[in-house]
Design an enzyme around this catalytic site. Structure first.
Site, PDB file in Angstrom:
ATOM      1  N   LYS A   1     -27.646 -24.758   2.846  1.00  0.00           N
ATOM      2  CA  LYS A   1     -27.164 -25.457   1.678  1.00  0.00           C
ATOM      3  C   LYS A   1     -27.972 -25.157   0.163  1.00  0.00           C
ATOM      4  O   LYS A   1     -29.378 -25.281   0.388  1.00  0.00           O
ATOM      5  CB  LYS A   1     -26.444 -26.902   1.447  1.00  0.00           C
ATOM      6  CG  LYS A   1     -24.826 -26.635   2.650  1.00  0.00           C
ATOM      7  CD  LYS A   1     -24.366 -28.030   2.926  1.00  0.00           C
ATOM      8  CE  LYS A   1     -25.636 -28.220   3.643  1.00  0.00           C
ATOM      9  NZ  LYS A   1     -25.803 -28.435   5.018  1.00  0.00           N
TER      10      LYS A   1
ATOM     11  N   GLU B   1     -20.087 -27.079  16.448  1.00  0.00           N
ATOM     12  CA  GLU B   1     -21.117 -28.526  15.892  1.00  0.00           C
ATOM     13  C   GLU B   1     -19.329 -29.334  15.557  1.00  0.00           C
ATOM     14  O   GLU B   1     -18.010 -28.969  14.772  1.00  0.00           O
ATOM     15  CB  GLU B   1     -21.939 -29.030  14.667  1.00  0.00           C
ATOM     16  CG  GLU B   1     -21.242 -28.397  13.910  1.00  0.00           C
ATOM     17  CD  GLU B   1     -22.462 -28.787  12.726  1.00  0.00           C
ATOM     18  OE1 GLU B   1     -22.373 -29.720  12.468  1.00  0.00           O
ATOM     19  OE2 GLU B   1     -23.130 -27.674  11.934  1.00  0.00           O
TER      20      GLU B   1
HETATM   21  N1  PSU Z   1     -23.446 -27.999   6.657  1.00  0.00           N
HETATM   22  C1  PSU Z   1     -22.456 -28.756   6.149  1.00  0.00           C
HETATM   23  N2  PSU Z   1     -21.713 -29.661   6.762  1.00  0.00           N
HETATM   24  C2  PSU Z   1     -22.567 -31.040   7.274  1.00  0.00           C
HETATM   25  C3  PSU Z   1     -23.444 -30.523   7.640  1.00  0.00           C
HETATM   26  C4  PSU Z   1     -24.601 -29.051   7.694  1.00  0.00           C
HETATM   27  O1  PSU Z   1     -21.636 -27.461   5.898  1.00  0.00           O
HETATM   28  O2  PSU Z   1     -21.849 -31.827   7.722  1.00  0.00           O
HETATM   29  C5  PSU Z   1     -24.604 -30.931   8.840  1.00  0.00           C
HETATM   30  C6  PSU Z   1     -24.969 -30.085   9.707  1.00  0.00           C
HETATM   31  O3  PSU Z   1     -24.572 -30.627  11.557  1.00  0.00           O
HETATM   32  C7  PSU Z   1     -26.323 -30.255  10.485  1.00  0.00           C
HETATM   33  C8  PSU Z   1     -26.813 -30.894   9.399  1.00  0.00           C
HETATM   34  O4  PSU Z   1     -27.243 -29.795  11.279  1.00  0.00           O
HETATM   35  O5  PSU Z   1     -25.918 -31.656   8.224  1.00  0.00           O
HETATM   36  C9  PSU Z   1     -28.078 -31.155   8.589  1.00  0.00           C
HETATM   37  O6  PSU Z   1     -28.376 -32.720   8.069  1.00  0.00           O
HETATM   38  P1  PSU Z   1     -29.826 -33.010   8.097  1.00  0.00           P
HETATM   39  O7  PSU Z   1     -30.034 -32.378   6.364  1.00  0.00           O
HETATM   40  O8  PSU Z   1     -29.697 -34.386   7.983  1.00  0.00           O
HETATM   41  O9  PSU Z   1     -30.687 -32.859   8.996  1.00  0.00           O
END
Ligand code: PSU
Ligand code: MN
Length: 304
Positions: free
Chosen positions: A158, A24
């Site tokens: 996370k 990604e």
């Molecule tokens: N995990 C990380 N760094 C990130 C992300 C996840 O360590 O930048 C990003 C990924 O692209 C994931 C997104 O899909 O955060 C999720 O965002 P949201 O919580 O807004 O859906």
């Protein structure tokens, strides 16, 4: 109809059947500071190559869907301003409007499927945020895992999220959650959370077979492989807990909402750990890239 731009190595891999691993780009634009973001992106790509597969970092650049980025693209994206954070809802709109966007887990899965890539490595997936019972903040990544047949290797979710609710939603959506080599569901910066993962597998081959058999059953959706951070790189959950609590408090105080929440929290935790969260993040992404490459190779050995 979609302008697909394949990197040279992805085009070659497609021609000769070398396994490909999707990566990604939101982690580059919204997840890590420059210049470490670009260095890590290169390192992770090399980890995939060293493990016998070809990396395909995915992003939308000026309305074109890139499957694999050139070195120049990566440099540019790593410091570009105003890059969108794309998920399922705005992916097609960005293509239509000639925009530039980094792909989240959800959007990378969509792109990977479109390009015929079955495995994807990332850091952590988005999930159910703490307080979701009032904010309704649930990442679109979870629904994507229920719909799009890509196996996603992540270090769990996370610890800023509500892991119990995240696991409940994944169960409801019928997403296999597979801890790799241990019983506990990993918590991103820490190898173990207090929760047991619903499934456990100890080899890339088992994971590849399960992927194929889901396809054989006609089930939509992918698999979440929860690969624990290497123990020497982890940050103890007890140490992170107060830092996460403070970051969440600050997010509320500044009224951060929507797509901005996750990048805000990651940045705060980075500051509060003097960059140690980033060091851990790098170790776990690299570890995930290696496992994803092994799974991609095993999938290549099994017929589709
Ligand atoms: N995990 C990380 N760094 C990130 C992300 C996840 O360590 O930048 C990003 C990924 O692209 C994931 C997104 O899909 O955060 C999720 O965002 P949201 O919580 O807004 O859906
Ligand atoms: Mn959200």
């Amino acid at each position: 109809m979609i302008d697909l731009v394949l990197s040279d190595e992805v085009a070659a891999a497609r021609a000769d059947g070398t396994p490909v691993v999707a990566l990604e780009s939101t982690i580059i634009t919204h997840g890590m500071p420059h210049p470490q973001n670009v260095e890590v992106a290169r390192q992770v790509e090399q980890d995939v190559r060293d493990a016998g597969a070809v990396p395909a970092t995915i992003a939308v650049i000026q309305g074109k869907l890139h499957i694999g980025l050139s070195s120049d693209d990566l440099d540019w994206l790593g410091q570009a301003e105003g890059v969108a954070k794309l998920s399922r809802a705005d992916f097609a709109a960005c293509l239509a409007q000639g925009g530039t966007g980094a792909t989240t887990v959800a959007a990378t899965m969509i792109a990977a499927r479109h390009a015929g890539i079955e495995v994807f490595a990332t850091g952590g997936i988005g999930g159910v945020h703490r307080g979701a019972e009032t904010s309704f903040d649930i990442s679109a990544d979870l629904n994507e895992l229920a719909q799009t047949p890509v196996t996603v290797v992540a270090a769990g979710a996370k610890a800023i999220l509500d892991l119990a609710k995240t696991l409940e939603v994944l169960e409801t959506l019928g997403v296999p959650v597979i801890a790799y080599g241990q019983d506990a569901f990993p918590a991103f910066w820490s190898a173990r959370s207090d929760f047991k993962a619903p499934l456990r597998m100890n080899s890339a081959e088992e994971i590849a077979r399960a992927h194929r058999l889901r396809g054989g059953l006609g089930l939509p959706g992918g698999q979440l492989v929860a690969n624990p951070i290497p123990q020497e790189a982890e940050i103890a959950a007890t140490e992170l807990a107060p830092i996460i609590a403070k970051a969440l408090f600050d997010a509320e105080k500044h009224r951060i909402t929507g797509k901005a929440v996750t990048p805000f929290l990651l940045q705060r935790i980075f500051e509060q750990t003097d960059g140690r969260s980033l060091t851990a993040n790098i170790a776990l992404v690299r570890n995930n890239a290696r496992l994803a490459a092994q799974i991609a190779r095993k999938l290549g050995d099994l017929s589709a």
